[in-house]
Scaffold this motif. Structure first.
Motif, mmCIF file in Angstrom:
data_model
loop_
_atom_site.group_PDB
_atom_site.id
_atom_site.type_symbol
_atom_site.label_atom_id
_atom_site.label_comp_id
_atom_site.label_asym_id
_atom_site.label_seq_id
_atom_site.Cartn_x
_atom_site.Cartn_y
_atom_site.Cartn_z
ATOM 1 N N GLY A 84 0.815 -1.211 0.000
ATOM 2 C CA GLY A 84 0.000 0.000 0.000
ATOM 3 C C GLY A 84 0.848 1.261 0.000
ATOM 4 O O GLY A 84 0.574 2.221 -0.734
ATOM 5 N N LEU A 85 1.891 1.267 0.809
ATOM 6 C CA LEU A 85 2.765 2.438 0.889
ATOM 7 C C LEU A 85 3.532 2.638 -0.419
ATOM 8 O O LEU A 85 3.759 3.781 -0.847
ATOM 9 C CB LEU A 85 3.740 2.284 2.052
ATOM 10 C CG LEU A 85 3.098 2.313 3.450
ATOM 11 C CD1 LEU A 85 4.149 2.057 4.525
ATOM 12 C CD2 LEU A 85 2.405 3.650 3.695
ATOM 13 N N LEU A 86 3.946 1.543 -1.061
ATOM 14 C CA LEU A 86 4.648 1.660 -2.335
ATOM 15 C C LEU A 86 3.750 2.239 -3.416
ATOM 16 O O LEU A 86 4.179 3.071 -4.226
ATOM 17 C CB LEU A 86 5.178 0.287 -2.765
ATOM 18 C CG LEU A 86 6.464 -0.181 -2.091
ATOM 19 C CD1 LEU A 86 6.757 -1.636 -2.452
ATOM 20 C CD2 LEU A 86 7.633 0.709 -2.500
ATOM 21 N N ALA A 87 2.489 1.798 -3.451
ATOM 22 C CA ALA A 87 1.550 2.327 -4.437
ATOM 23 C C ALA A 87 1.345 3.824 -4.234
ATOM 24 O O ALA A 87 1.331 4.604 -5.204
ATOM 25 C CB ALA A 87 0.215 1.581 -4.345
ATOM 26 N N LEU A 88 1.207 4.237 -2.971
ATOM 27 C CA LEU A 88 1.029 5.664 -2.686
ATOM 28 C C LEU A 88 2.302 6.449 -2.969
ATOM 29 O O LEU A 88 2.245 7.594 -3.438
ATOM 30 C CB LEU A 88 0.598 5.851 -1.232
ATOM 31 C CG LEU A 88 -0.807 5.363 -0.888
ATOM 32 C CD1 LEU A 88 -1.074 5.536 0.602
ATOM 33 C CD2 LEU A 88 -1.857 6.105 -1.706
ATOM 34 N N PHE A 89 3.454 5.851 -2.676
ATOM 35 C CA PHE A 89 4.727 6.506 -3.000
ATOM 36 C C PHE A 89 4.830 6.798 -4.487
ATOM 37 O O PHE A 89 5.241 7.886 -4.904
ATOM 38 C CB PHE A 89 5.894 5.621 -2.561
ATOM 39 C CG PHE A 89 7.215 5.993 -3.181
ATOM 40 C CD1 PHE A 89 7.930 7.089 -2.723
ATOM 41 C CD2 PHE A 89 7.742 5.259 -4.242
ATOM 42 C CE1 PHE A 89 9.146 7.453 -3.309
ATOM 43 C CE2 PHE A 89 8.937 5.600 -4.829
ATOM 44 C CZ PHE A 89 9.649 6.713 -4.361
ATOM 45 N N SER A 228 -3.026 -7.811 -0.524
ATOM 46 C CA SER A 228 -4.072 -7.514 -1.498
ATOM 47 C C SER A 228 -5.187 -6.640 -0.916
ATOM 48 O O SER A 228 -5.732 -5.775 -1.618
ATOM 49 C CB SER A 228 -4.657 -8.810 -2.063
ATOM 50 O OG SER A 228 -4.997 -9.711 -1.041
ATOM 51 N N LEU A 229 -5.546 -6.839 0.351
ATOM 52 C CA LEU A 229 -6.592 -6.014 0.953
ATOM 53 C C LEU A 229 -6.155 -4.557 1.031
ATOM 54 O O LEU A 229 -6.949 -3.638 0.784
ATOM 55 C CB LEU A 229 -6.948 -6.530 2.349
ATOM 56 C CG LEU A 229 -8.038 -5.737 3.085
ATOM 57 C CD1 LEU A 229 -9.335 -5.744 2.285
ATOM 58 C CD2 LEU A 229 -8.272 -6.305 4.484
ATOM 59 N N ASP A 230 -4.891 -4.324 1.347
ATOM 60 C CA ASP A 230 -4.392 -2.953 1.426
ATOM 61 C C ASP A 230 -4.370 -2.299 0.038
ATOM 62 O O ASP A 230 -4.628 -1.104 -0.090
ATOM 63 C CB ASP A 230 -2.986 -2.939 2.036
ATOM 64 C CG ASP A 230 -2.740 -1.697 2.881
ATOM 65 O OD1 ASP A 230 -3.704 -1.198 3.487
ATOM 66 O OD2 ASP A 230 -1.594 -1.221 2.914
ATOM 67 N N LEU A 231 -4.084 -3.076 -0.982
ATOM 68 C CA LEU A 231 -4.131 -2.546 -2.341
ATOM 69 C C LEU A 231 -5.562 -2.190 -2.729
ATOM 70 O O LEU A 231 -5.794 -1.217 -3.462
ATOM 71 C CB LEU A 231 -3.553 -3.566 -3.322
ATOM 72 C CG LEU A 231 -2.049 -3.839 -3.193
ATOM 73 C CD1 LEU A 231 -1.629 -4.957 -4.144
ATOM 74 C CD2 LEU A 231 -1.242 -2.569 -3.489
ATOM 75 N N ALA A 232 -6.520 -2.957 -2.227
ATOM 76 C CA ALA A 232 -7.921 -2.626 -2.474
ATOM 77 C C ALA A 232 -8.287 -1.299 -1.813
ATOM 78 O O ALA A 232 -9.063 -0.504 -2.373
ATOM 79 C CB ALA A 232 -8.831 -3.742 -1.954
ATOM 80 N N LEU A 233 -7.729 -1.034 -0.631
ATOM 81 C CA LEU A 233 -7.966 0.254 0.037
ATOM 82 C C LEU A 233 -7.430 1.415 -0.795
ATOM 83 O O LEU A 233 -8.089 2.449 -0.944
ATOM 84 C CB LEU A 233 -7.302 0.258 1.419
ATOM 85 C CG LEU A 233 -7.858 -0.671 2.501
ATOM 86 C CD1 LEU A 233 -7.074 -0.478 3.791
ATOM 87 C CD2 LEU A 233 -9.322 -0.410 2.717
ATOM 88 N N VAL A 234 -6.223 1.240 -1.343
ATOM 89 C CA VAL A 234 -5.626 2.286 -2.176
ATOM 90 C C VAL A 234 -6.471 2.513 -3.429
ATOM 91 O O VAL A 234 -6.781 3.652 -3.795
ATOM 92 C CB VAL A 234 -4.183 1.917 -2.572
ATOM 93 C CG1 VAL A 234 -3.621 2.947 -3.552
ATOM 94 C CG2 VAL A 234 -3.297 1.831 -1.336
ATOM 95 N N ALA A 235 -6.848 1.426 -4.098
ATOM 96 C CA ALA A 235 -7.622 1.540 -5.338
ATOM 97 C C ALA A 235 -8.983 2.169 -5.084
ATOM 98 O O ALA A 235 -9.443 3.024 -5.864
ATOM 99 C CB ALA A 235 -7.785 0.153 -5.976
ATOM 100 N N ALA A 236 -9.645 1.775 -4.008
ATOM 101 C CA ALA A 236 -10.956 2.339 -3.686
ATOM 102 C C ALA A 236 -10.843 3.827 -3.352
ATOM 103 O O ALA A 236 -11.699 4.634 -3.749
ATOM 104 C CB ALA A 236 -11.573 1.583 -2.514
ATOM 105 N N SER A 237 -9.793 4.191 -2.631
ATOM 106 C CA SER A 237 -9.578 5.608 -2.300
ATOM 107 C C SER A 237 -9.342 6.429 -3.563
ATOM 108 O O SER A 237 -9.882 7.533 -3.715
ATOM 109 C CB SER A 237 -8.387 5.745 -1.346
ATOM 110 O OG SER A 237 -8.625 5.094 -0.122
ATOM 111 N N ALA A 238 -8.531 5.887 -4.479
ATOM 112 C CA ALA A 238 -8.257 6.595 -5.736
ATOM 113 C C ALA A 238 -9.513 6.711 -6.584
ATOM 114 O O ALA A 238 -9.765 7.756 -7.203
ATOM 115 C CB ALA A 238 -7.153 5.866 -6.506
#
Length: 363
Positions: A84-89, A228-238
């Motif tokens: 999740g942090l890498l995706a946001l970075f 994968s759940l944390d990536l879903a949080l990032v994608a949903a937020s975006a």
């Protein structure tokens, strides 16, 4: 599922409520959009509209993700993950490159900001940092966020690149997606609406991967995806941040996302594809962005070829990217936007169909 909805709601509210504040602040500072003099003349009336609105999208995505994790922590859950942090970075880093580009346009009162070499260098530095960390940030089980194998709906075991090859592949994917969204951002709301659909797809993909992990006992159809759940949080937020921004970016736009937003959104798409092991599937999910990019490549390539052969460059389209071609044909901009959204939705549906067909076939 509740945490995904919480992240989405917080990001949506933040985007809808805070974007007008960004509009007011940028207007006071004179951060207005410069328009291409060789573009459709109807765009000249947009000169001076606040730009760099991508900061609202980025900020809302981060806030939605962060507030969801605060609630998770209060309930005794774990904190943010490496993926999740890498995706946001990646999103914030490429957004920073776009911000510099937009700022130069405003300061120098021109439609061109960073030179191509400087822009690609900035993308390179952010992407290489992301790729290296994605391979060298293992969890307690030794699993890294990314894989050196090429992927479609999961890793293709027969196609591996090694560490150096992966870094090169990551750069190609992320630079392609970030520039594709940048090319698409030419009409009010077009890029934001299309991007929201793609992030919605990644939300569902990540959630399905979370519900079907390989774990210690891999079974047919499981997904070897970390966090994968944390990536879903990032994608949903975006996704929600894009929808909230679209409220103010829809025609007639009160603010533009600028390169700040387009590079950030495109980079996040590429990053999510890498981290969810769906790199080739991204071509289908982002079919609209791919078509618009191909139109620009064909236009430039054909012009150069015909200029060499005949001395006079010829064009396939009246103007590239593709949406400007239809503008010059006399289509109303709102019609182009809606029809391109339909095309983008069909591409996302096709990509999800491919993913779900594999999911059912191996379930």
């Amino acid at each position: 599922m509740k945490t995904i909805l919480i992240a989405a709601v917080f990001a949506l509210l933040t985007s809808i409520l805070c974007t007008p504040m960004v509009v007011v602040y940028f207007r006071r500072r004179g951060f207005g959009q410069e328009i291409r003099i060789d573009g459709p003349q109807t765009h000249l009336v947009k000169r001076g509209t606040p730009t760099m609105g991508g900061v609202a999208i980025i900020g809302s995505t981060v806030i939605g993700y962060a507030l969801a994790h605060i609630i998770i922590a209060v309930r005794g859950g774990g904190g943010p993950t490496a993926s999740g942090l890498l995706a946001l970075f990646l999103m914030v880093g490429l957004g920073a490159v776009g911000f510099v580009d937009d700022l130069i346009k405003i300061r120098r009162q021109r439609s061109l900001g960073l030179r191509a070499r400087a822009k690609f260098t900035g993308q390179l530095l952010v992407t290489v940092a992301f790729a290296i960390l994605a391979l060298h940030w293992p969890n307690k089980f030794g699993d890294a966020p990314a894989s050196t194998h090429l992927s479609f709906v999961r890793d293709i075991a027969a196609i591996g690149f090694g560490s150096v090859g992966f870094v090169i592949l990551a750069y190609l994917i992320i630079s392609a997606t970030s520039n594709a969204v940048n090319l698409t951002d030419g009409l009010d709301g077009l890029a934001a609406g299309a991007a929201a659909m793609v992030f919605g797809a990644f939300t569902l993909i990540s959630f399905l991967q979370f519900r079907n992990p390989c774990g210690n006992n891999p079974v047919g159809g499981c997904y070897q995806v970390r966090d994968s759940l944390d990536l879903a949080l990032v994608a949903a937020s975006a996704m929600s941040a894009c929808f909230g921004f679209l409220w103010w970016n829809a025609s007639p736009a009160q603010i533009f996302m600028g390169d700040t937003g387009s590079l950030a959104l495109g980079g996040l798409m590429g990053g999510l594809a890498i981290l969810t092991r769906t790199e080739l599937l991204l071509i289908a999910l982002g079919g609209l962005f791919a078509a618009i990019t191909v139109s620009s490549i064909l236009q430039t390539g054909w012009f150069k070829v015909t200029r060499i052969r005949t001395g006079t460059g010829r064009r396939i389209f009246r103007m590239a990217p593709l949406h400007h071609h239809f503008e010059l044909l006399g289509w109303d901009p709102s019609t182009i936007i809606v029809r391109f959204w339909i095309m983008g939705g069909m591409a996302v549906a096709f990509g999800m169909g491919l993913f779900y067909a594999d999911f059912i076939g191996n379930g």
